[in-house]
Design a protein around this motif. Structure first.
Motif, PDB file in Angstrom:
ATOM      1  N   ASP A  47       0.808  -1.223   0.000  1.00 18.88           N
ATOM      2  CA  ASP A  47       0.000   0.000   0.000  1.00 18.88           C
ATOM      3  C   ASP A  47       0.839   1.271   0.000  1.00 18.88           C
ATOM      4  O   ASP A  47       0.295   2.368   0.034  1.00 18.88           O
ATOM      5  CB  ASP A  47      -0.949   0.009   1.204  1.00 18.88           C
ATOM      6  CG  ASP A  47      -0.211   0.019   2.531  1.00 18.88           C
ATOM      7  OD1 ASP A  47       0.861  -0.617   2.624  1.00 18.88           O
ATOM      8  OD2 ASP A  47      -0.702   0.657   3.483  1.00 18.88           O
ATOM      9  N   ARG A  48       2.147   1.144  -0.043  1.00 19.32           N
ATOM     10  CA  ARG A  48       3.032   2.310  -0.103  1.00 19.32           C
ATOM     11  C   ARG A  48       4.204   2.042  -1.052  1.00 19.32           C
ATOM     12  O   ARG A  48       4.603   0.899  -1.268  1.00 19.32           O
ATOM     13  CB  ARG A  48       3.599   2.645   1.280  1.00 19.32           C
ATOM     14  CG  ARG A  48       2.584   3.148   2.274  1.00 19.32           C
ATOM     15  CD  ARG A  48       2.048   4.518   1.923  1.00 19.32           C
ATOM     16  NE  ARG A  48       1.196   5.045   2.989  1.00 19.32           N
ATOM     17  CZ  ARG A  48      -0.093   4.760   3.125  1.00 19.32           C
ATOM     18  NH1 ARG A  48      -0.677   3.934   2.260  1.00 19.32           N
ATOM     19  NH2 ARG A  48      -0.802   5.288   4.109  1.00 19.32           N
ATOM     20  N   ALA A  49       4.743   3.136  -1.597  1.00 17.58           N
ATOM     21  CA  ALA A  49       5.947   3.055  -2.431  1.00 17.58           C
ATOM     22  C   ALA A  49       6.846   4.234  -2.073  1.00 17.58           C
ATOM     23  O   ALA A  49       6.367   5.364  -1.899  1.00 17.58           O
ATOM     24  CB  ALA A  49       5.602   3.085  -3.916  1.00 17.58           C
ATOM     25  N   ARG A  50       8.135   3.971  -1.949  1.00 19.53           N
ATOM     26  CA  ARG A  50       9.111   5.019  -1.664  1.00 19.53           C
ATOM     27  C   ARG A  50      10.006   5.206  -2.891  1.00 19.53           C
ATOM     28  O   ARG A  50      10.585   4.249  -3.400  1.00 19.53           O
ATOM     29  CB  ARG A  50       9.963   4.656  -0.460  1.00 19.53           C
ATOM     30  CG  ARG A  50      11.006   5.726  -0.104  1.00 19.53           C
ATOM     31  CD  ARG A  50      11.959   5.272   0.972  1.00 19.53           C
ATOM     32  NE  ARG A  50      11.253   4.966   2.206  1.00 19.53           N
ATOM     33  CZ  ARG A  50      11.051   3.744   2.667  1.00 19.53           C
ATOM     34  NH1 ARG A  50      11.514   2.688   1.993  1.00 19.53           N
ATOM     35  NH2 ARG A  50      10.406   3.542   3.790  1.00 19.53           N
ATOM     36  N   VAL A  51      10.095   6.428  -3.359  1.00 18.98           N
ATOM     37  CA  VAL A  51      10.947   6.757  -4.513  1.00 18.98           C
ATOM     38  C   VAL A  51      12.047   7.691  -4.045  1.00 18.98           C
ATOM     39  O   VAL A  51      11.777   8.706  -3.392  1.00 18.98           O
ATOM     40  CB  VAL A  51      10.131   7.402  -5.648  1.00 18.98           C
ATOM     41  CG1 VAL A  51      11.054   7.818  -6.786  1.00 18.98           C
ATOM     42  CG2 VAL A  51       9.072   6.438  -6.168  1.00 18.98           C
ATOM     43  N   SER A  52      13.287   7.350  -4.394  1.00 23.78           N
ATOM     44  CA  SER A  52      14.441   8.160  -4.020  1.00 23.78           C
ATOM     45  C   SER A  52      15.016   8.833  -5.269  1.00 23.78           C
ATOM     46  O   SER A  52      15.261   8.166  -6.277  1.00 23.78           O
ATOM     47  CB  SER A  52      15.506   7.285  -3.349  1.00 23.78           C
ATOM     48  OG  SER A  52      16.679   8.022  -3.107  1.00 23.78           O
TER      49      SER A  52
END
Length: 246
Positions: free
Chosen positions: A52-57
């Motif tokens: 339910d979440r995505a982290r983009v760097s």
């Protein structure tokens, strides 16, 4: 739909005929209570939940002879990234910026990293596509890291347990119908075993291979849970309707 339960069931034998009433000291007759009949059933369920979440760097940097020029170059791109994300609905609290300023030989180097948390994966793709189009090679966007929040994992655990109980009750009803009986209230419901596998909790160190597609990353981060329960239900007696041929 959840897979069907694997069931083991047992019908307790019918109680023995009641003894004749015995007189009481007051002269009234009394009949001992009859032990109830029960059906014992084991059932299970298995469910899955996508992340339910995505982290983009995003990483960017500049190396100039003048310190102000290095800072200014990075600052302009940081402002554009933050502005573009906010315009597309990303809350300010979901963006984190880390900056590092150093001197390398006779030049000044400014580096920055922006981490953005997305709950809408379509929104994530729109923001990343825009930044790639507008900033080009001046920004490096790492592949998204998908994970579950603790709340999402707790929801999965509750749902799989409730589903296992529901499957177990349906199977108990099938067993009772097979013997022409009617299922009564539950007397005992006990969780025997739970398992969880797959998926990523919020973990900065968990990274997927760069060659995976977006859908493959989501699939790799999907969480699974299974639950097996044991239940005892009361048997009320004969069914009121005609027995069906099974």
């Amino acid at each position: 739909a959840p897979p069907p339960s694997r069931v083991f069931a047992e019908l307790d034998p019918a109680p023995a005929p009641a003894p004749a009433p015995t007189p009481t000291p007051e002269g009234r007759g009394g009949v001992p209570a009859l032990p109830g009949r029960e059906v014992h059933v084991s059932g299970s369920a298995e469910l899955s939940a996508p992340p339910d979440r995505a982290r983009v760097s995003l990483r960017l940097g500049s190396r100039k002879e003048a310190a102000a020029e290095a800072r200014s170059s990075v600052s302009r791109r940081l402002q554009y990234i933050a502005h573009s994300a906010r315009q597309r609905g990303v809350p300010e609290e979901n963006m984190t910026v880390t900056e590092d300023f150093s001197r390398v030989e006779n030049t000044y180097q400014m580096e920055a990293e922006v981490c953005i948390i997305f709950s809408d994966f379509g929104q994530m793709q729109n923001v990343c596509n825009l930044l790639i189009e507008k900033l080009g090679t001046s920004v490096t966007i790492n592949p998204p890291h998908f994970y579950h929040t603790p709340e999402a994992i707790d929801t999965l655990r509750r749902h799989v347990c409730v589903t296992a109980v529901g499957n177990t009750r349906r199977k108990a009803q099938e067993v009772c119908r097979l013997f022409g009986q009617a299922l009564g209230k539950p007397l005992l419901i006990k969780e025997e075993e739970t398992k969880e596998w797959g998926g990523h909790i919020d973990n900065h160190l968990s990274q997927s291979a760069d060659s995976l597609t977006l859908q493959e990353r989501i699939q790799n981060a999907t969480a699974y849970a299974s639950c097996r329960v044991f239940a005892v239900f009361e048997i009320k007696g004969k069914e009121n309707r005609r027995n069906k041929l099974l």
